[in-house]
Design a protein around this motif. Sequence first.
Motif, short mmCIF file in Angstrom:
data_model
loop_
_atom_site.label_atom_id
_atom_site.label_comp_id
_atom_site.label_asym_id
_atom_site.label_seq_id
_atom_site.Cartn_x
_atom_site.Cartn_y
_atom_site.Cartn_z
N ASP A 1 9.01 17.93 61.16
CA ASP A 1 9.42 16.56 61.51
C ASP A 1 10.80 16.25 60.93
O ASP A 1 11.69 15.76 61.64
N ALA A 2 10.98 16.56 59.65
CA ALA A 2 12.26 16.28 58.98
C ALA A 2 13.38 17.13 59.60
O ALA A 2 14.50 16.63 59.80
N LEU A 3 13.10 18.38 59.92
CA LEU A 3 14.12 19.24 60.53
C LEU A 3 14.53 18.73 61.91
O LEU A 3 15.71 18.74 62.25
N ASN A 4 13.55 18.31 62.68
CA ASN A 4 13.87 17.77 64.00
C ASN A 4 14.73 16.51 63.90
O ASN A 4 15.65 16.32 64.69
N TYR A 5 14.45 15.67 62.91
CA TYR A 5 15.30 14.50 62.68
C TYR A 5 16.71 14.94 62.29
O TYR A 5 17.71 14.42 62.80
N ALA A 6 16.80 15.88 61.36
CA ALA A 6 18.11 16.36 60.90
C ALA A 6 18.92 16.92 62.07
O ALA A 6 20.11 16.62 62.21
N LEU A 7 18.27 17.71 62.90
CA LEU A 7 18.97 18.32 64.04
C LEU A 7 19.30 17.30 65.13
O LEU A 7 20.25 17.49 65.88
N SER A 8 18.53 16.22 65.20
CA SER A 8 18.87 15.18 66.18
C SER A 8 20.15 14.45 65.76
O SER A 8 20.91 13.99 66.61
N TYR A 9 20.41 14.35 64.46
CA TYR A 9 21.63 13.72 63.98
C TYR A 9 22.82 14.66 64.04
O TYR A 9 23.94 14.24 64.28
N GLU A 10 22.57 15.95 63.80
CA GLU A 10 23.65 16.94 63.82
C GLU A 10 23.10 18.26 64.36
O GLU A 10 22.65 19.12 63.59
N PRO A 11 23.09 18.43 65.68
CA PRO A 11 22.44 19.58 66.33
C PRO A 11 23.03 20.93 65.97
O PRO A 11 22.38 21.95 66.14
N GLU A 12 24.26 20.95 65.45
CA GLU A 12 24.90 22.23 65.14
C GLU A 12 25.01 22.48 63.64
O GLU A 12 25.83 23.29 63.20
N ASP A 13 24.18 21.83 62.85
CA ASP A 13 24.23 22.03 61.40
C ASP A 13 23.64 23.39 61.05
O ASP A 13 22.46 23.66 61.31
N ALA A 14 24.46 24.25 60.45
CA ALA A 14 24.05 25.62 60.15
C ALA A 14 22.86 25.68 59.19
O ALA A 14 21.95 26.50 59.38
N ASP A 15 22.84 24.83 58.19
CA ASP A 15 21.74 24.87 57.22
C ASP A 15 20.41 24.48 57.85
O ASP A 15 19.38 25.10 57.60
N SER A 16 20.42 23.45 58.68
CA SER A 16 19.19 23.02 59.35
C SER A 16 18.72 24.08 60.35
O SER A 16 17.52 24.37 60.44
N LEU A 17 19.66 24.66 61.09
CA LEU A 17 19.31 25.72 62.04
C LEU A 17 18.75 26.94 61.31
O LEU A 17 17.79 27.57 61.76
N CYS A 18 19.34 27.27 60.16
CA CYS A 18 18.86 28.39 59.36
C CYS A 18 17.43 28.13 58.88
O CYS A 18 16.57 29.01 58.96
N LEU A 19 17.18 26.93 58.40
CA LEU A 19 15.84 26.60 57.93
C LEU A 19 14.83 26.65 59.07
O LEU A 19 13.70 27.12 58.90
N MET A 20 15.23 26.21 60.25
CA MET A 20 14.35 26.29 61.41
C MET A 20 14.07 27.77 61.73
O MET A 20 12.94 28.14 62.04
N GLY A 21 15.09 28.59 61.62
CA GLY A 21 14.90 30.03 61.81
C GLY A 21 13.94 30.61 60.80
O GLY A 21 13.09 31.45 61.13
N ARG A 22 14.02 30.15 59.57
CA ARG A 22 13.10 30.62 58.53
C ARG A 22 11.65 30.23 58.84
O ARG A 22 10.73 31.00 58.59
#
Length: 168
Positions: free
Chosen positions: A25-46
């Motif tokens: 939930d928190a990651l989806n919110y983070a990515l909705s604010y900044e879809p190209e954030d490397a740290d959030s994308l990396c965590l989603m990959g993890r």
Amino acid sequence: MTLTKSKYYFEALDYFPFNLSECMDALNYALSYEPEDADSLCLMGRVYSEELKDYETAKKYFDEAMQSNIGNVNTPKYYIECLLNNEDYKEAEKLIAFALELKGIDKSEILNCLSLLHERNFEYKQALGTLKEAKKFAYNRAALEILEDREKLVKGKTVRTRTVKKAD
């Protein structure tokens, strides 16, 4: 990194890996604010790699993270681990070579991944040599202990042959 995105990214990081529902939930919110954030994308990959074992989806997130910020020192280690788990050894080897050139990356972690690559290819002597090199870049006790444990494991896998003399 916006303040709102940071808030949700850090919440996701705090929840990972113990509360995946809240983490997602928190990651989806983070990515909705900044879809190209490397740290959030990396965590989603993890999440996809480490928890769901969906390596192909994880690779897509890691690729996106790398494209978004090629200099991010957090992404390569987890991406390499994903590639190794998915038996994409050639890709892992290329990413390891690239990661070792990144300024500020933890070289002991990347060299540990390289030793794992050697081990998976049954190249135990090279794995041990790489672990020896990784120890040079271990700057805290915990990192050194991880490398020493890996070294013991690899040494235990090496085949020792002894010649037995027959009594005449």
